[in-house]
Motif scaffolding. Sequence first.
Motif, PDB file in Angstrom:
ATOM      1  N   ASN A  69      79.652  81.623  13.863  1.00 20.61           N
ATOM      2  CA  ASN A  69      79.939  81.293  14.970  1.00 20.61           C
ATOM      3  C   ASN A  69      78.781  80.481  15.396  1.00 20.61           C
ATOM      4  O   ASN A  69      78.256  80.370  16.726  1.00 20.61           O
ATOM      5  CB  ASN A  69      81.029  82.493  15.559  1.00 20.61           C
ATOM      6  CG  ASN A  69      81.578  81.685  16.854  1.00 20.61           C
ATOM      7  OD1 ASN A  69      82.379  81.098  16.124  1.00 20.61           O
ATOM      8  ND2 ASN A  69      81.539  82.466  18.202  1.00 20.61           N
ATOM      9  N   ASN A  70      78.094  80.088  14.949  1.00 16.98           N
ATOM     10  CA  ASN A  70      76.838  79.354  15.122  1.00 16.98           C
ATOM     11  C   ASN A  70      77.033  78.258  14.616  1.00 16.98           C
ATOM     12  O   ASN A  70      76.951  76.750  13.196  1.00 16.98           O
ATOM     13  CB  ASN A  70      75.559  79.826  14.863  1.00 16.98           C
ATOM     14  CG  ASN A  70      75.097  81.022  15.744  1.00 16.98           C
ATOM     15  OD1 ASN A  70      75.024  80.698  16.996  1.00 16.98           O
ATOM     16  ND2 ASN A  70      75.087  82.418  15.242  1.00 16.98           N
ATOM     17  N   PRO A  71      76.166  77.146  15.659  1.00 19.41           N
ATOM     18  CA  PRO A  71      76.143  75.558  15.190  1.00 19.41           C
ATOM     19  C   PRO A  71      75.256  75.121  14.152  1.00 19.41           C
ATOM     20  O   PRO A  71      74.624  75.982  13.721  1.00 19.41           O
ATOM     21  CB  PRO A  71      76.436  74.779  16.100  1.00 19.41           C
ATOM     22  CG  PRO A  71      75.235  75.623  17.272  1.00 19.41           C
ATOM     23  CD  PRO A  71      75.809  76.905  16.048  1.00 19.41           C
ATOM     24  N   ALA A 106      85.107  73.633  13.043  1.00 19.49           N
ATOM     25  CA  ALA A 106      84.615  73.147  12.518  1.00 19.49           C
ATOM     26  C   ALA A 106      83.313  74.011  11.967  1.00 19.49           C
ATOM     27  O   ALA A 106      83.130  74.259  12.347  1.00 19.49           O
ATOM     28  CB  ALA A 106      83.705  71.795  13.100  1.00 19.49           C
ATOM     29  N   ASP A 107      82.705  73.460  10.901  1.00 18.07           N
ATOM     30  CA  ASP A 107      83.739  71.863  10.193  1.00 18.07           C
ATOM     31  C   ASP A 107      84.379  72.586   8.867  1.00 18.07           C
ATOM     32  O   ASP A 107      86.026  71.797   8.534  1.00 18.07           O
ATOM     33  CB  ASP A 107      82.742  71.319   9.601  1.00 18.07           C
ATOM     34  CG  ASP A 107      81.562  70.389  10.970  1.00 18.07           C
ATOM     35  OD1 ASP A 107      80.795  70.327  10.767  1.00 18.07           O
ATOM     36  OD2 ASP A 107      82.897  69.410  10.435  1.00 18.07           O
ATOM     37  N   GLY A 108      84.388  73.061   7.903  1.00 19.20           N
ATOM     38  CA  GLY A 108      85.055  74.429   7.181  1.00 19.20           C
ATOM     39  C   GLY A 108      84.594  75.189   5.966  1.00 19.20           C
ATOM     40  O   GLY A 108      83.427  74.984   5.971  1.00 19.20           O
ATOM     41  N   THR A 130      73.843  74.828  -2.488  1.00 19.31           N
ATOM     42  CA  THR A 130      74.109  74.949  -1.214  1.00 19.31           C
ATOM     43  C   THR A 130      73.930  73.096  -1.229  1.00 19.31           C
ATOM     44  O   THR A 130      73.145  72.169  -1.459  1.00 19.31           O
ATOM     45  CB  THR A 130      73.320  74.352   0.207  1.00 19.31           C
ATOM     46  OG1 THR A 130      72.109  74.715   0.661  1.00 19.31           O
ATOM     47  CG2 THR A 130      73.702  75.758   0.171  1.00 19.31           C
ATOM     48  N   GLY A 131      75.066  72.478  -0.421  1.00 21.32           N
ATOM     49  CA  GLY A 131      74.904  70.989  -0.087  1.00 21.32           C
ATOM     50  C   GLY A 131      74.710  70.406   2.038  1.00 21.32           C
ATOM     51  O   GLY A 131      73.651  71.530   2.306  1.00 21.32           O
ATOM     52  N   THR A 132      74.768  69.762   2.129  1.00 23.43           N
ATOM     53  CA  THR A 132      74.768  69.560   3.648  1.00 23.43           C
ATOM     54  C   THR A 132      75.789  69.456   4.087  1.00 23.43           C
ATOM     55  O   THR A 132      76.410  70.248   3.888  1.00 23.43           O
ATOM     56  CB  THR A 132      74.968  67.106   3.643  1.00 23.43           C
ATOM     57  OG1 THR A 132      73.826  66.683   3.321  1.00 23.43           O
ATOM     58  CG2 THR A 132      74.183  67.299   5.061  1.00 23.43           C
ATOM     59  N   ASN A 133      75.184  69.752   5.715  1.00 22.33           N
ATOM     60  CA  ASN A 133      76.268  71.213   6.797  1.00 22.33           C
ATOM     61  C   ASN A 133      76.857  69.918   7.147  1.00 22.33           C
ATOM     62  O   ASN A 133      77.480  68.769   7.172  1.00 22.33           O
ATOM     63  CB  ASN A 133      75.186  72.197   7.559  1.00 22.33           C
ATOM     64  CG  ASN A 133      74.453  70.998   8.784  1.00 22.33           C
ATOM     65  OD1 ASN A 133      74.667  69.113   8.842  1.00 22.33           O
ATOM     66  ND2 ASN A 133      73.501  70.942   9.686  1.00 22.33           N
ATOM     67  N   GLY A 134      77.310  70.012   7.933  1.00 18.91           N
ATOM     68  CA  GLY A 134      78.573  69.264   8.847  1.00 18.91           C
ATOM     69  C   GLY A 134      79.600  68.936   8.004  1.00 18.91           C
ATOM     70  O   GLY A 134      80.605  69.461   7.274  1.00 18.91           O
ATOM     71  N   GLU A 135      80.774  67.855   7.663  1.00 15.69           N
ATOM     72  CA  GLU A 135      81.438  67.533   7.408  1.00 15.69           C
ATOM     73  C   GLU A 135      81.840  67.237   5.911  1.00 15.69           C
ATOM     74  O   GLU A 135      82.591  68.006   4.989  1.00 15.69           O
ATOM     75  CB  GLU A 135      81.760  66.166   7.743  1.00 15.69           C
ATOM     76  CG  GLU A 135      81.006  65.061   7.295  1.00 15.69           C
ATOM     77  CD  GLU A 135      81.106  63.488   8.056  1.00 15.69           C
ATOM     78  OE1 GLU A 135      80.137  63.224   8.661  1.00 15.69           O
ATOM     79  OE2 GLU A 135      82.258  62.854   7.252  1.00 15.69           O
ATOM     80  N   THR A 346      78.787  74.265   9.828  1.00 12.55           N
ATOM     81  CA  THR A 346      78.753  73.935  11.140  1.00 12.55           C
ATOM     82  C   THR A 346      78.451  72.452  11.601  1.00 12.55           C
ATOM     83  O   THR A 346      77.235  72.707  10.325  1.00 12.55           O
ATOM     84  CB  THR A 346      79.075  74.985  11.639  1.00 12.55           C
ATOM     85  OG1 THR A 346      77.586  75.830  11.639  1.00 12.55           O
ATOM     86  CG2 THR A 346      80.238  75.826  11.584  1.00 12.55           C
ATOM     87  N   GLY A 347      78.786  71.987  11.966  1.00  9.40           N
ATOM     88  CA  GLY A 347      77.868  71.318  12.781  1.00  9.40           C
ATOM     89  C   GLY A 347      77.666  71.319  14.061  1.00  9.40           C
ATOM     90  O   GLY A 347      76.695  72.129  14.473  1.00  9.40           O
ATOM     91  N   GLN A 348      78.212  70.080  14.985  1.00 10.75           N
ATOM     92  CA  GLN A 348      78.344  70.438  16.819  1.00 10.75           C
ATOM     93  C   GLN A 348      79.132  71.543  16.955  1.00 10.75           C
ATOM     94  O   GLN A 348      78.804  72.498  18.230  1.00 10.75           O
ATOM     95  CB  GLN A 348      78.460  69.286  17.584  1.00 10.75           C
ATOM     96  CG  GLN A 348      77.245  68.136  16.980  1.00 10.75           C
ATOM     97  CD  GLN A 348      76.993  67.053  17.805  1.00 10.75           C
ATOM     98  OE1 GLN A 348      78.671  66.555  18.249  1.00 10.75           O
ATOM     99  NE2 GLN A 348      76.233  66.113  17.993  1.00 10.75           N
ATOM    100  N   LYS A 349      80.372  71.488  16.446  1.00 13.84           N
ATOM    101  CA  LYS A 349      81.693  72.081  16.639  1.00 13.84           C
ATOM    102  C   LYS A 349      80.953  73.695  15.271  1.00 13.84           C
ATOM    103  O   LYS A 349      80.638  73.566  14.067  1.00 13.84           O
ATOM    104  CB  LYS A 349      83.179  72.458  16.555  1.00 13.84           C
ATOM    105  CG  LYS A 349      82.376  71.166  17.694  1.00 13.84           C
ATOM    106  CD  LYS A 349      84.401  70.238  18.066  1.00 13.84           C
ATOM    107  CE  LYS A 349      83.716  69.115  18.479  1.00 13.84           C
ATOM    108  NZ  LYS A 349      83.979  69.582  19.493  1.00 13.84           N
TER     109      LYS A 349
END
Length: 913
Positions: A69-71, A106-108, A130-135, A346-349
């Motif tokens: 639950n953290n961006p 987000a993101d999944g 690991t890969g990149t965060n966000g989408e 997660t990203g901004q969401k």
Amino acid sequence: MLKKLLVSSALTLVTIGSLLSSGGLLTHASNTLGIPAPPESGPSMSNFTYKDKPPAAVDYPNVQVVTDNNPGQSRGLWWKNKVDLTKPFTLKYYIYIASNDPSSAADGLTFTLQNDKDQIDNAKNGSVATGTNGESLGAYGDFRTPIFNFNPSNILDDAKEAYDNTHRIKNSLSLEFDPYFNSDYSDAFQLPSNANEKSHLAFTIPDKNHINVHNWSNGSRNYNLMGINHYGANKQWYDNLPNGSSSLKPYPNNRTSPNYGALSAPNLVGSSNSSDFNKARWEPVVYKWTPNSTGSYGSATATFGYPDSSKNTGGFPQLTLSSPRVNIAGTFGSDKTAYWGMTGSTGQKYMVSAISATDIPGNPGVSKTAADLTKLGKQGLRISKASGGKVVSKNAPGALMPDDSTLTSEELMRALPFDAQFTGDDGNKYPVFRNKIYDADVGDIFLYRADIYNYYDSIFNEKNPDIGNHWYNVHVKDSLPNQLRLLDGSKDVDLYFEDIPPIKKDTPSPTPQSHGFKAALVSDKFDDKNQKAVINTVSASGSNFADKTPVESSAVQVIPSGKTPGKPSFYINNQMQNVTQNMTDWSDTLNNVGDYDAINYRIPLYNFSQVPLTNGQYTFHLPSVKNNDPNSLKLQFEGQDIPYDASDTTKGLHYTMSDDDVTQSDGSTYKNAKKIVIKGLPTLDAYSTKNITANVNLGANQGKSFASTPTLTGQVNRSSETVSYYGNKEVYNLNSGSVQIAPNSFEYGTHAFFTENSYMLPQNTYSFDEAGNPVPTTPRIDPRRGYQAFSIKDTRKGAARKDFKVSLSQAKDNSQSAGRDQLKNADIIGANDSPFQLVFFDGKGAKHPLTPGNNDNVMVYSSGDDLPDLKSVVWNDRTGLKLNVRKTPNAPESGHQDYGATLNWTINSTDTP
């Protein structure tokens, strides 16, 4: 072919008891993220490796949080054991995704198979990819990397080069659970045009050959952006990638098909605030990997959700999708293996997400957790020894503090399952076992547990549901750090599991097999001043899996409180030995103790704390002393004789003896026991073991049993307060006599040939001398006239004389053989590959075959009303052991070979173990 056939007798004692279910105040606990208990038990998630630290901890050993639950998060969690991709496997797990606002979560997550050899942590013995965060969902590279060449003829190649230089998980196949539709970059053009839901499932191959470039407009300007190809059920999208579209490169042949690209998936995210059908739930995923017959290609299928849609968040229907067929070596590398696990980002969401595996493929594993028994006792937990150990309330009869020295590891493990919780005095719920223990005081006692799990690889394969291997002869080892010690002062642990079978899905409560051990925190001092926790792991190794590398558990951390210890901590492992019975083992329970038996005692006083004990006294009780004479006792402290002082005026080391009526556990009183108090003990220093020994000649005993618990008392820093410590309860099962048998051994001779399906009588019986050499007892016996099989001596008196029976079984190997390895090199009679088997004929025409290790317990004698002082039991050609020559396998036809068996004889009587 000459074959010598020996059957040697070893006398053993068999104790048979019943085990009852444990009960108590066990419940489930909650956690700050609101994640509920998973619907099924499973292996501990502590066997995942990861980069840095996990985001959050929950109280369920079979749950691991992915995002908390953290961006701005990106995380990969990888099972330590790889899977062999040339073989089929099925894995079942549950995912949990929750948000206060599901529409913007987000993101999944992804479930990923990967063999990224660049992201390995050798210290953790596993992947930290690991890969990149966000989408990019913690698995893919950065799609928002600029594409500098806008020439339509080679823009896709330029995009591949740009993507290839971003941080991602290589050599992988992912199944994504994506609740947030990134229509501008990663997900553009990846859903059918008629899709109602933008949240989706899809298989992806996150390398440069499976990305795309698409034209995207914000109304005033057009952009060429990067995304990743999604695969669901349409293999043309993967196998045929034409370039003929200005809006998407590559462009699939049938993008209008409802099976195109990703699979629309409603209600991927549940509500954290709702209690109705939209509430967040654990949703099951069944992932099946199927290679072709040569192991060169493979594909995956997955189902998401329960078949009964009412069990799914928001009532969505169960979804099924398939991956493309991939070249295994080309996708994952030439060794054709992969780690499996979850990524999330997660990203901004943001959102809360977690995984709970229930059925795992590949090699078995081990997890390690610990419980601070001392702290749990202060919180109200109590254990009873009844029924082998169970949780009870504080005021229940027999309630013991969990760190009580009389509770064995086995009793504690029985009372406290691996997922145990309990309700404390304060009304709060506490987990018993954890990976991290805070505020531990020096002197605290811990119960460490090792859980071994081994599941069938293809539980959900209906055609072949039992693909899986047993794990045999498993040793779980631990070498404790300097701050921890076993309660006997040692540091090396070796827990043995003979057989870890694979667990079927329909097994009731398929929990791991477990062993435990007790250890104490003996110091809070570290060599490294930056170290804050005592950290250790266990490793498990066994046979019959392709990868025999020891499997390492994750670490358990014990964080000391830093408080100055207020008093010493002692482990007193007092034990006894009946010299009269030629007893070689040591125990806290003696059976068949007769009048005037000679008993040895060893009493180590192990101080495993930083605080010494002064003015020590050790008190123990004896059921009797021969002639009530102190000369019947010899006591020593560290090899120094302890003098008797009847007046008790000596200031130094001495002992006293007095009559004492000792109350027994049933409330009765044992009259005229002797109380022995050793006084004036020297200071019992920190981290030291001092030894008391005693040699005692008992007198005439009274009653059938006697029990007492020895006590060590003293002062701390010479204060006036007396502290007490307790040893093992000493139990004497008293008997004014006993039943004893002296079995003979049997030789069936040396033979040049055999007749199939025949039975042979013994040619000789023998015993052994003190040197272990065989001594014939009746040379050239005639079995038709009878021969002595064993003799019985009954020295019980009066009402103690009860009927008894003698039964017979065969040991699983020859290690119990008398006669100094007489049978050590003999092939075991009755084994699967043996041409022979022992059969007992009961004289009434019935045959009772003996099988190694099966504990047949064939009755061979019943006393009835005949209770003589001394009796010789005779067998003949109708009653006794005969040797059957099996039809198959055939006996060897040449050479010389010995065959042997070890017999176990058991006396079963009302009053005689």
